[in-house]
Design a protein around this motif. Structure first.
Motif, mmCIF file in Angstrom:
data_model
loop_
_atom_site.group_PDB
_atom_site.id
_atom_site.type_symbol
_atom_site.label_atom_id
_atom_site.label_comp_id
_atom_site.label_asym_id
_atom_site.label_seq_id
_atom_site.Cartn_x
_atom_site.Cartn_y
_atom_site.Cartn_z
ATOM 1 N N VAL B 15 0.843 -1.204 0.000
ATOM 2 C CA VAL B 15 0.000 0.000 0.000
ATOM 3 C C VAL B 15 0.877 1.252 0.000
ATOM 4 O O VAL B 15 0.656 2.184 -0.778
ATOM 5 C CB VAL B 15 -0.955 -0.002 1.211
ATOM 6 C CG1 VAL B 15 -1.654 1.327 1.342
ATOM 7 C CG2 VAL B 15 -1.964 -1.120 1.084
ATOM 8 N N GLY B 18 2.494 1.666 -3.353
ATOM 9 C CA GLY B 18 1.504 2.132 -4.311
ATOM 10 C C GLY B 18 1.205 3.610 -4.139
ATOM 11 O O GLY B 18 1.135 4.366 -5.113
ATOM 12 N N LEU B 19 1.082 4.007 -2.875
ATOM 13 C CA LEU B 19 0.846 5.417 -2.552
ATOM 14 C C LEU B 19 1.938 6.291 -3.140
ATOM 15 O O LEU B 19 1.680 7.290 -3.812
ATOM 16 C CB LEU B 19 0.925 5.598 -1.034
ATOM 17 C CG LEU B 19 -0.312 5.533 -0.205
ATOM 18 C CD1 LEU B 19 0.040 5.748 1.247
ATOM 19 C CD2 LEU B 19 -1.253 6.615 -0.667
ATOM 20 N N ILE B 22 1.737 6.530 -6.884
ATOM 21 C CA ILE B 22 0.691 7.444 -7.360
ATOM 22 C C ILE B 22 1.134 8.892 -7.186
ATOM 23 O O ILE B 22 1.043 9.707 -8.105
ATOM 24 C CB ILE B 22 -0.628 7.193 -6.605
ATOM 25 C CG1 ILE B 22 -1.222 5.867 -7.046
ATOM 26 C CG2 ILE B 22 -1.609 8.329 -6.839
ATOM 27 C CD1 ILE B 22 -2.593 5.601 -6.503
ATOM 28 N N VAL B 23 1.660 9.186 -5.990
ATOM 29 C CA VAL B 23 2.090 10.551 -5.728
ATOM 30 C C VAL B 23 3.234 10.936 -6.662
ATOM 31 O O VAL B 23 3.300 12.053 -7.167
ATOM 32 C CB VAL B 23 2.501 10.692 -4.246
ATOM 33 C CG1 VAL B 23 3.193 11.999 -4.005
ATOM 34 C CG2 VAL B 23 1.276 10.581 -3.366
ATOM 35 N N LEU B 269 -10.318 10.632 8.636
ATOM 36 C CA LEU B 269 -11.056 11.457 7.677
ATOM 37 C C LEU B 269 -10.971 12.944 8.011
ATOM 38 O O LEU B 269 -11.118 13.788 7.135
ATOM 39 C CB LEU B 269 -12.523 11.018 7.616
ATOM 40 C CG LEU B 269 -12.725 9.646 6.974
ATOM 41 C CD1 LEU B 269 -14.175 9.227 7.053
ATOM 42 C CD2 LEU B 269 -12.281 9.673 5.523
ATOM 43 N N ILE B 306 0.477 15.628 0.247
ATOM 44 C CA ILE B 306 -0.494 14.550 0.079
ATOM 45 C C ILE B 306 0.080 13.232 0.584
ATOM 46 O O ILE B 306 -0.588 12.458 1.283
ATOM 47 C CB ILE B 306 -0.934 14.445 -1.399
ATOM 48 C CG1 ILE B 306 -1.826 15.637 -1.709
ATOM 49 C CG2 ILE B 306 -1.659 13.146 -1.666
ATOM 50 C CD1 ILE B 306 -2.296 15.712 -3.126
ATOM 51 N N ILE B 309 -0.016 13.204 4.441
ATOM 52 C CA ILE B 309 -1.363 12.984 4.974
ATOM 53 C C ILE B 309 -1.782 11.527 4.766
ATOM 54 O O ILE B 309 -2.330 10.894 5.666
ATOM 55 C CB ILE B 309 -2.382 13.936 4.318
ATOM 56 C CG1 ILE B 309 -2.073 15.357 4.757
ATOM 57 C CG2 ILE B 309 -3.791 13.555 4.708
ATOM 58 C CD1 ILE B 309 -3.127 16.346 4.391
ATOM 59 N N ALA B 310 -1.494 10.986 3.581
ATOM 60 C CA ALA B 310 -1.896 9.606 3.319
ATOM 61 C C ALA B 310 -1.185 8.648 4.268
ATOM 62 O O ALA B 310 -1.788 7.701 4.782
ATOM 63 C CB ALA B 310 -1.604 9.242 1.861
ATOM 64 N N PHE B 313 -2.787 8.890 7.599
ATOM 65 C CA PHE B 313 -4.097 8.244 7.501
ATOM 66 C C PHE B 313 -3.964 6.728 7.624
ATOM 67 O O PHE B 313 -4.661 6.079 8.415
ATOM 68 C CB PHE B 313 -4.704 8.633 6.151
ATOM 69 C CG PHE B 313 -6.119 8.211 5.936
ATOM 70 C CD1 PHE B 313 -7.110 8.557 6.829
ATOM 71 C CD2 PHE B 313 -6.476 7.489 4.801
ATOM 72 C CE1 PHE B 313 -8.426 8.184 6.609
ATOM 73 C CE2 PHE B 313 -7.783 7.119 4.570
ATOM 74 C CZ PHE B 313 -8.758 7.459 5.478
ATOM 75 N N VAL B 314 -3.019 6.159 6.863
ATOM 76 C CA VAL B 314 -2.800 4.717 6.896
ATOM 77 C C VAL B 314 -2.346 4.281 8.286
ATOM 78 O O VAL B 314 -2.796 3.261 8.825
ATOM 79 C CB VAL B 314 -1.749 4.317 5.832
ATOM 80 C CG1 VAL B 314 -1.333 2.875 5.996
ATOM 81 C CG2 VAL B 314 -2.296 4.537 4.444
#
Lengths: 301, 334
Positions: B15, B18-19, B22-23, B269, B306, B309-310, B313-314
């Motif tokens: 994960v 992958g994050l 994407i970033v 969230l 981003i 933060i992700a 969040f994870v």
């Protein structure tokens, strides 16, 4: 001992069957009894009608500017129900036309995520193995972002416009539907009638469309209705951040950000577009909750 | 429990990769020449070429990705195009501001949400129950940016009770030590500034708290209702225990797990909601940092913001999962 010679005896093969109703009718009956759900449906219907008949309801167009002092930032009156904004435009007319954008974006974005999500979910659930692993990890990664942030990132890359906002909202909702369908497929796959269908020689694609899809419609409708509610808020949020609809489109979120500077002078330019968002979203949420209780009691909480 | 923790940590690796991927591709997915888009149409060819080199866009993508990944491992988040300073240094005050805001919002959401849910379940179908649940329904349908604006109109403009925006009184700025202003003012013993900080926190944290508060209240109510139907509650009442203890001790203990899960999810969230709240209240947090970066096309900052933060969040979701397993021995993970 004599066997009965009475040949007239008929064993009723089917018990009094006429009382059995289809699950859809049953769901409709329980939905109808749910007061909040009915209120929600009326709110949604109200906004749908508003959107359809906008040209007949709105007294003015979306961009009829009147820049004289007596027309700008006027408080609500019998002439302008919701007042006027800093360009002298009628806020009521813009809110009415805005319902077209919000409903359209909400509906289209959710349809997009349903189509893509279902496709990926079915493939993952039906073929399993590494295909499933890859697709499930992809969902995990999308879910690893707070959704609005991912939408902002997508629009930041594609460039701000209503179309790109719609794409972004569709993308962030894909994993929700994908996961839902995947778990449905996994459970349906174990049913005996699927084995039977396979034994008869039915093709994979036919099994998917004839057996798996119909079994997944109810949860998709529920999830879809609730997703429209969030999609509308997300579209408004992107509009508010300047990443959605462009001027002079009367998108509700955009109207809020345009009117921000006039909070002290003309609060009505901010009050009514926001109220429209709250009501529409509330309508979809109430309707979705009601549909969930009626269609799929197991999904409750 | 130990093996579950290890398993859960291992499952994070794909994960996180992958994050990052994407970033990483964000900046490269900009249609056209990213350097030209960032600098605008009027930029000279030399400037575009230089930025292309600075961003490493002149190399093949896999080289770029491993460089980027290598940089991340050494804590290098890149350099802001606007301020020219390293992002991993300038990001801290923003992160602290968001953490402070999110913490206050979560406290408000939990205290009010859990209690409203409990009382609603206790007095089911009373007027309190109806009012609380209707408010919760409206709460989940609320665009927080609008709520924030309406708060400003009522409490700052009309009643003049609270400051409209910002984090401190600009005429008496706070000498920052930890970047958490509540702590800073307490350490320095400046009670006047402490109250100023609290006043600035009230509106944004209530706006940010609205949605989690509503969701927590709804979940608490429904799980409490379920627990209160069970046999041991009837026994507790039959032996004459006061209703208050039955509700707050026996029932709550058994209803706490779904509530905790929701609290964890909502905390994650909040980070998304922060970007909107911070924009409205000019709160100098991470959301505001990213938002400003978008307006300046400061892509390294957008990327790193981003990503951070992700990752937070994870991490929060992981902690929730582990807590979940630790609290409830009935849950067995295979």
């Amino acid at each position: 001992m004599e066997l009965s010679t009475n040949k007239e005896i008929q064993v009723p093969i089917e018990p009094a069957e006429d009382k059995a109703v289809s699950p859809w009718l049953e769901a409709w009956r329980s939905f109808r009894k749910n007061k909040l759900a009915v209120i929600g449906t009326f709110i949604v219907l109200f906004f749908v009608l508003l959107a359809i008949f906008a040209p007949y309801i709105a007294p003015e167009g979306i961009n009829e500017q009147k820049l004289t002092a007596s027309d700008r930032l006027q408080a609500p009156s019998s002439e302008h129900w919701f007042g006027t904004d800093d360009f002298g435009r009628d806020v009521f007319s813009r809110v009415v036309y805005g319902s077209r954008i919000s409903l359209w974006v909400g509906f289209l974005a959710v349809m997009g995520s349903i189509v893509v999500g279902c496709l990926l979910g079915i493939i993952a659930g039906y073929y399993g193995k590494w295909v499933d692993s890859v697709i499930s990890r992809f969902f995990d990664i999308l879910l690893a972002f707070p959704s609005i942030l991912l939408a902002i990132a997508i629009v930041a890359v594609l460039g701000p416009s209503l179309r790109n906002a719609l794409i972004a909202i569709a993308v962030i909702n894909i994993p929700n539907f994908g996961r839902l369908i995947r778990s449905r497929v996994l459970s349906v796959k174990q049913e005996e009638y699927i084995f039977a269908a396979k034994a008869v020689g039915m093709k994979n694609s036919r099994i998917l469309f004839h057996h798996v899809m119909p079994n997944s419609i109810a949860p998709i409708i529920v999830q879809g209705t609730l997703a429209i509610a969030t999609a509308i808020i997300e579209a408004a949020a992107l509009g508010f951040l300047g990443l959605g609809a462009e001027a002079p489109n009367p998108e509700w979120g955009k109207m809020l950000s345009d009117a921000r500077a006039f909070l002290t002078q003309a609060p009505w330019t901010l009050f009514f577009p926001g109220l429209a968002i709250v009501l529409t979203v509330l309508g979809f949420n109430l309707m979705g909750d009601g549909l969930r209780d009626a269609l799929d009691p197991r999904m409750k909480n | 429990m130990f093996s579950y923790t290890i398993k859960r940590l291992l499952s994070l690796i794909p994960v996180l990769l992958g994050l990052t991927l994407i970033v990483f591709f964000m900046i490269r997915a900009i249609p056209g020449n990213p350097a030209q888009i960032i600098l605008g149409q009027l930029a000279t060819k030399e400037a575009v070429a230089e930025l292309t080199k600075q961003l490493g866009l002149d190399q093949p993508w896999y080289t770029q990705f491993f460089q980027y990944l290598g940089g991340l491992f050494t804590g290098d988040l890149g350099e802001s195009l606007r301020t020219k300073s390293p992002i991993n240094e300038e990001i801290w005050p923003f992160l602290a501001a968001t953490a402070e805001l999110a913490f206050c919002a979560m406290i408000i959401a939990i205290v009010i949400g859990v209690n409203a849910g409990i009382i609603s379940a206790w007095f089911q179908n009373s007027w309190f129950d109806y009012v609380a649940m209707i408010l919760a329904l409206i709460g989940v349908s609320m665009p927080i940016f609008w709520l924030g604006l309406m708060e400003q109109w009522v409490f700052a403009i009309n009643l003049e009770w609270l400051p409209t925006s910002g984090r401190e009184n600009v005429r008496a700025p706070i000498e920052s030590i930890t970047n958490f202003y509540i702590l800073d003012t307490l350490i320095q013993g400046r009670m006047d500034q402490f109250w100023e900080v609290v006043k600035h926190l009230v509106m944004p944290s209530f706006a940010l708290a609205t949605i989690p508060m509503a969701i927590i209240a709804r979940i608490t109510r429904s799980t409490m209702l379920e627990v209160m139907k069970s046999d041991f509650i009837r026994t507790a009442r039959a032996k004459g225990l006061r209703m208050f203890w039955v509700v707050y001790k026996h029932s709550l203990k058994n209803a706490i797990i779904p509530v905790l899960t929701i609290i964890g999810l909502q905390t994650g969230l909040l980070l998304g909601g922060a970007i909107l709240t911070e924009t409205i209240f000019s709160w100098p947090g991470i959301g505001r940092y990213i938002y400003d970066a978008i307006n300046y096309r400061d892509y390294p900052v957008i990327q790193s913001g981003i990503l951070i933060i992700a990752v937070i969040f994870v991490t929060i979701n992981l902690i929730v999962d582990l807590l979940y397993a630790a609290i409830d021995p009935r849950i067995k993970y295979n």
